[in-house]
Design an enzyme around this catalytic site. Structure first.
Site, PDB file in Angstrom:
ATOM      1  N   ASP A   9      49.909  31.404   7.273  1.00 43.81           N
ATOM      2  CA  ASP A   9      49.686  31.983   8.764  1.00 43.81           C
ATOM      3  C   ASP A   9      48.124  31.617   9.135  1.00 43.81           C
ATOM      4  O   ASP A   9      47.213  32.214   8.318  1.00 43.81           O
ATOM      5  CB  ASP A   9      49.942  33.566   8.830  1.00 43.81           C
ATOM      6  CG  ASP A   9      49.517  34.110  10.169  1.00 43.81           C
ATOM      7  OD1 ASP A   9      48.986  33.433  10.938  1.00 43.81           O
ATOM      8  OD2 ASP A   9      49.981  35.373  10.475  1.00 43.81           O
ATOM      9  N   ILE A  10      47.840  30.719   9.821  1.00 42.27           N
ATOM     10  CA  ILE A  10      46.422  30.338  10.296  1.00 42.27           C
ATOM     11  C   ILE A  10      45.385  31.591  10.682  1.00 42.27           C
ATOM     12  O   ILE A  10      44.336  31.459  10.393  1.00 42.27           O
ATOM     13  CB  ILE A  10      46.444  29.142  11.328  1.00 42.27           C
ATOM     14  CG1 ILE A  10      44.923  28.608  11.038  1.00 42.27           C
ATOM     15  CG2 ILE A  10      46.900  29.732  12.587  1.00 42.27           C
ATOM     16  CD1 ILE A  10      45.031  27.232  11.895  1.00 42.27           C
ATOM     17  N   VAL A  32      50.745  29.002  18.147  1.00 40.81           N
ATOM     18  CA  VAL A  32      49.417  28.899  17.331  1.00 40.81           C
ATOM     19  C   VAL A  32      48.464  29.760  18.407  1.00 40.81           C
ATOM     20  O   VAL A  32      47.948  30.762  17.883  1.00 40.81           O
ATOM     21  CB  VAL A  32      48.887  27.824  16.805  1.00 40.81           C
ATOM     22  CG1 VAL A  32      47.606  27.870  16.231  1.00 40.81           C
ATOM     23  CG2 VAL A  32      49.842  27.234  15.717  1.00 40.81           C
ATOM     24  N   ASP A  33      48.410  29.121  19.625  1.00 37.55           N
ATOM     25  CA  ASP A  33      47.595  29.638  20.724  1.00 37.55           C
ATOM     26  C   ASP A  33      47.684  31.189  20.805  1.00 37.55           C
ATOM     27  O   ASP A  33      46.794  32.014  20.685  1.00 37.55           O
ATOM     28  CB  ASP A  33      47.720  29.094  21.864  1.00 37.55           C
ATOM     29  CG  ASP A  33      46.516  29.286  22.952  1.00 37.55           C
ATOM     30  OD1 ASP A  33      45.691  29.765  22.472  1.00 37.55           O
ATOM     31  OD2 ASP A  33      46.756  28.833  24.152  1.00 37.55           O
ATOM     32  N   GLY A 124      55.140  20.867  17.732  1.00 30.13           N
ATOM     33  CA  GLY A 124      55.754  21.976  18.229  1.00 30.13           C
ATOM     34  C   GLY A 124      56.168  21.821  19.854  1.00 30.13           C
ATOM     35  O   GLY A 124      56.481  20.956  20.305  1.00 30.13           O
ATOM     36  N   TYR A 126      54.318  20.596  21.850  1.00 26.05           N
ATOM     37  CA  TYR A 126      53.689  19.575  22.784  1.00 26.05           C
ATOM     38  C   TYR A 126      54.520  18.213  22.502  1.00 26.05           C
ATOM     39  O   TYR A 126      54.162  17.127  23.052  1.00 26.05           O
ATOM     40  CB  TYR A 126      52.278  19.502  22.742  1.00 26.05           C
ATOM     41  CG  TYR A 126      51.314  20.266  23.710  1.00 26.05           C
ATOM     42  CD1 TYR A 126      51.959  21.293  24.238  1.00 26.05           C
ATOM     43  CD2 TYR A 126      49.990  19.967  23.764  1.00 26.05           C
ATOM     44  CE1 TYR A 126      51.088  22.034  25.014  1.00 26.05           C
ATOM     45  CE2 TYR A 126      49.277  20.662  24.563  1.00 26.05           C
ATOM     46  CZ  TYR A 126      49.857  21.970  25.443  1.00 26.05           C
ATOM     47  OH  TYR A 126      48.929  22.547  26.082  1.00 26.05           O
TER      48      TYR A 126
END
Length: 183
Positions: A9-10, A32-33, A124, A126
């Protein structure tokens, strides 16, 4: 400089900089964003809104560019937001994709960071194949590491202080693609 790929997990990375695969609005989104915005807390959105109020970012962040904010509630001191090209919208430039990684590294060095964590920017939502992203990202980071080792970084007056570049991937297939690209 150590370069590694991990599954995880970033938002939980104990690094100086976490890179956000942002959209051009800088105001949060999915994937992610959304996870970074949620983990960093509401002050991240406020900081991004303040950026958008600046003339430079009035139309949002340009594809391939990057900008930093504090990390707020993340372990990371900073978030570097970058916008990848959207293949679904016909943005198929690997140069723009490479710029996401390169500009993020440049900003991390300007901040004095010693460690940075990247997601698979462009994969993902994009539409980029994760193996393509891995190849581009690995090429940029390996090139950066070689230049830093030789003390030659374009536009830099001092050597890079980066000691760790970590790619944080959400699943085993993405991890395998990055491990192959980095081998």
């Amino acid at each position: 400089m150590r370069i590694e790929a991990v599954q995880g997990d970033i938002t939980e990375q104990d690094v100086d900089v976490v890179v956000n695969a942002a959209n051009l609005t800088l105001l949060g989104g999915g994937g992610v964003d959304g996870a970074i915005h949620a983990a960093a807390g509401p002050k991240l959105l406020e900081a991004c809104q303040a950026l958008r109020a600046q003339e430079r970012f009035a139309d949002g962040l340009t594809v391939g560019d990057a900008v930093a904010t504090p990390g707020f509630d993340l372990q990371a001191r900073w978030v570097v937001h970058t916008v990848g090209p959207n293949r679904h919208a016909g943005q198929v430039s690997t140069t723009a994709l490479a710029s996401c990684f390169g500009r993020s590294l440049e900003i991390a060095v300007e901040l004095g960071a010693r460690s940075i964590a990247f997601p698979a920017v462009g994969a993902g939502a994009y539409g980029w194949d994760v193996a393509d992203v891995a190849g581009v990202a690995a090429g940029v980071v390996k090139g950066w590491a070689a230049c830093a080792q030789n003390g030659v970084l374009e536009g830099q007056t001092q050597p890079s202080g980066l000691e760790l570049v970590r790619f944080v991937l959400s699943g085993p297939a993405a991890l395998a693609a990055f491990e192959r690209a980095l081998a």
